[in-house]
Design an enzyme around this catalytic site. Sequence first.
Site, PDB file in Angstrom:
ATOM      1  N   GLU A  57       0.840  -1.204   0.000  1.00  0.00           N
ATOM      2  CA  GLU A  57       0.000   0.000   0.000  1.00  0.00           C
ATOM      3  C   GLU A  57       0.870   1.247   0.000  1.00  0.00           C
ATOM      4  OE1 GLU A  57      -3.868   2.121   2.088  1.00  0.00           O
ATOM      5  OE2 GLU A  57      -3.396   0.025   2.527  1.00  0.00           O
ATOM      6  N   ASP A 131      -2.724  12.349  -2.576  1.00  0.00           N
ATOM      7  CA  ASP A 131      -2.766  13.807  -2.701  1.00  0.00           C
ATOM      8  C   ASP A 131      -3.032  14.154  -4.170  1.00  0.00           C
ATOM      9  OD1 ASP A 131      -2.200  16.566  -2.863  1.00  0.00           O
ATOM     10  OD2 ASP A 131      -0.836  16.422  -1.159  1.00  0.00           O
ATOM     11  N   LYS A 135      -3.431  21.629  -8.898  1.00  0.00           N
ATOM     12  CA  LYS A 135      -2.976  22.619  -9.861  1.00  0.00           C
ATOM     13  C   LYS A 135      -2.244  21.943 -11.023  1.00  0.00           C
ATOM     14  CE  LYS A 135      -2.556  26.324  -6.449  1.00  0.00           C
ATOM     15  NZ  LYS A 135      -1.642  27.311  -5.790  1.00  0.00           N
ATOM     16  N   ASP A 167     -11.566  10.546  -4.335  1.00  0.00           N
ATOM     17  CA  ASP A 167     -12.814  11.309  -4.316  1.00  0.00           C
ATOM     18  C   ASP A 167     -12.617  12.663  -4.987  1.00  0.00           C
ATOM     19  OD1 ASP A 167     -12.675  13.465  -1.634  1.00  0.00           O
ATOM     20  OD2 ASP A 167     -11.196  11.880  -1.838  1.00  0.00           O
ATOM     21  N   THR A 205     -11.568   3.724   4.432  1.00  0.00           N
ATOM     22  CA  THR A 205     -10.560   4.550   5.083  1.00  0.00           C
ATOM     23  C   THR A 205     -11.223   5.776   5.703  1.00  0.00           C
ATOM     24  OG1 THR A 205     -10.053   6.006   3.214  1.00  0.00           O
ATOM     25  CG2 THR A 205      -8.945   3.871   3.256  1.00  0.00           C
ATOM     26  N   ARG A 206     -10.501   6.420   6.610  1.00  0.00           N
ATOM     27  CA  ARG A 206     -11.028   7.647   7.220  1.00  0.00           C
ATOM     28  C   ARG A 206     -11.206   8.741   6.180  1.00  0.00           C
ATOM     29  NH1 ARG A 206      -6.385   9.397  11.370  1.00  0.00           N
ATOM     30  NH2 ARG A 206      -6.620   7.202  11.915  1.00  0.00           N
ATOM     31  N   TYR A 207     -10.353   8.749   5.157  1.00  0.00           N
ATOM     32  CA  TYR A 207     -10.462   9.770   4.111  1.00  0.00           C
ATOM     33  C   TYR A 207     -11.723   9.559   3.284  1.00  0.00           C
ATOM     34  CZ  TYR A 207      -5.632  10.664   5.374  1.00  0.00           C
ATOM     35  OH  TYR A 207      -4.488  10.953   6.072  1.00  0.00           O
ATOM     36  N   GLU A 208     -12.031   8.313   3.021  1.00  0.00           N
ATOM     37  CA  GLU A 208     -13.258   8.012   2.286  1.00  0.00           C
ATOM     38  C   GLU A 208     -14.485   8.402   3.105  1.00  0.00           C
ATOM     39  OE1 GLU A 208     -15.706   4.118   0.646  1.00  0.00           O
ATOM     40  OE2 GLU A 208     -13.621   3.903   1.297  1.00  0.00           O
TER      41      GLU A 208
END
Length: 226
Positions: A57, A131, A135, A167, A205-208
């Site tokens: 991962e 990430d 830009k 996302d 995941t926490r980000y999801e």
Amino acid sequence: MPDPVTIRRLYGRSKGHKLREGQAALVEEMLPRVSVPESGPLHASVLFGDDRPLEFEIGFGGGEHLAGQAKMRPDHGFIGCEPFLNGVVSALNHIRDDALGNVRLHMGDALEVLERLPDASLSRVYLLHPDPWPKARHAKRRMVNNGPLDLIAAKLKPGSEFRLGTDDPTYCRWSMMVMNQRRDFAWQAQSAADFLTRPADWPETRYERKARRQGHEVWYFIFRRI
């Protein structure tokens, strides 16, 4: 959009909030026991003492997905790389709480670890919510670029999987453009549901979770190594 480039450097943060005493103790006492060796060739017997399938991962965040996969397949070995210290601490908590003996961590550049693995040695590679570098002038810093993908392709066994989750709409479009240009990966989706619904063997995941609370769409891509 600019053309995908071949740069292979990993960009990311390394520090966040100050560690509490217990967290600092985890880093000092536990991290050395589960860390990837700092030098030399890597393979399953070096990391786990036997010849088991390996999964990798890139940027595991808080380690929820890494730990979830490791619990589902205790006979596999999992290598997780994350430059962010607080994410490493979170993963150490998962490893301790779930008594996971099949996880090894590297706090730093995932590509440097990938380079030390034999070609065709990995069963899966995961890149979840990287990430986006939104830009255009920073597009070369995205992990989904030909340089990192060439390395990922080399280390994956034929028929194995590269999983990508995001996302971010810009990163989604960019990834589809880059991956569609490659001939060494085949996108496995047969319908929209295949990339809009999280597979059962894809721990959240926490980000999801955060993205969904914010009303974001989440995309799940599975590519087969040809």
